[in-house]
Design a protein around this motif. Structure first.
Motif: not given
Length: 241
Positions: A109-110, A112-114, A116-117, A142, A144-145, A147
């Motif tokens: 998860r982290e 994917i978030e990184e 996208r950020a 997940w 909305d995790l 795109d």
């Protein structure tokens, strides 16, 4: 052209489209594919413990990453039996998911978030049917995790090792102008074949799932990582950051 402009043009293009597999790459399913297959096979009269059962289960292991309906077409011969097996598999897998038996792989998860950020577009793909993919996404929270999420039906019906889901991600997101700026990551030989056949510039194998380094490399991996958590560092290195 000025020297500054020349230097800028020589910088490698950023890989802004990231296509990630789910089970074995970002999601730990703890052998649920095999357990669901065994229930589906029994539903079709394959006797547990028989030589036929063992051979079919081995084929499932060998083809991890492939569209499940394609696997069942090979194993059971007719479209009717394949669809019956696939329905039984999806029902069994969904029940196991609803029982809380799936979890994110450490750092997934982290990661994917990184990504996208950092301005990258992330697409999650699977060989499962949409109903199963959605069950996994809901179980993990997940929805909305990423795109975009894709299953074989979203790309014309052909799953891996065909390149269709990667190309569908390329076409539907518009995240990059050149497919070579796409990154594909997965844990199976079929993930690697799908990425390389699509023309992705980086095809990264991860060692958290079905296949080992030798199988990943032999089928087109440009890089092999211990886990998906290593992907941001790889991309930073590739872009010269």
């Amino acid at each position: 052209m000025t020297q500054e402009e020349s230097t800028e043009s020589e910088k490698p293009a950023k890989s802004n489209l990231i296509v990630l597999d789910m089970a074995g790459t970002t999601v730990a399913d703890g052998g649920l594919v095999e357990r669901a297959f065994e229930r589906a096979a029994e539903h079709l009269g394959v006797e547990p413990g028989s030589a036929d059962h063992a051979a079919k289960l081995q084929y499932v292991r060998d083809t991890m990453g492939e569209s499940k309906i394609s696997v069942f077409r090979h194993l059971f011969g007719t479209e009717e039996l394949a669809r019956r097996a696939n329905s039984a598999f999806e029902e069994a897998y969904g029940g196991l998911v609803d029982g809380g038996l799936v979890a994110p792989l450490p750092g997934a998860r982290e990661t994917i978030e990184e990504l996208r950020a950092d301005g990258r577009t992330v697409v999650l793909t699977t060989g499962f049917a949409r109903v199963t993919q959605d069950a996994i996404l809901d179980a993990l929270g997940w929805r909305d995790l990423a795109d975009l999420t894709l299953c074989p039906a979203d790309a014309g019906g052909r799953g891996r090792p065909f390149p269709d889901m990667v190309l569908a991600a390329f076409l539907r997101t518009g995240a990059v102008a050149d497919v070579r700026h796409t990154v594909v990551a997965g844990d199976t030989a079929y993930d690697m074949l799908s990425g390389s056949r699509a023309g992705a510039g980086i095809v990264a194998g991860v060692l958290t799932g079905a296949h080992d380094r030798a199988a990943l490399t032999a089928n087109g991996a440009t890089h092999v990582l211990a886990s998906i958590a290593g992907l941001p560092a790889l991309l930073a290195q590739e872009s010269g950051a």
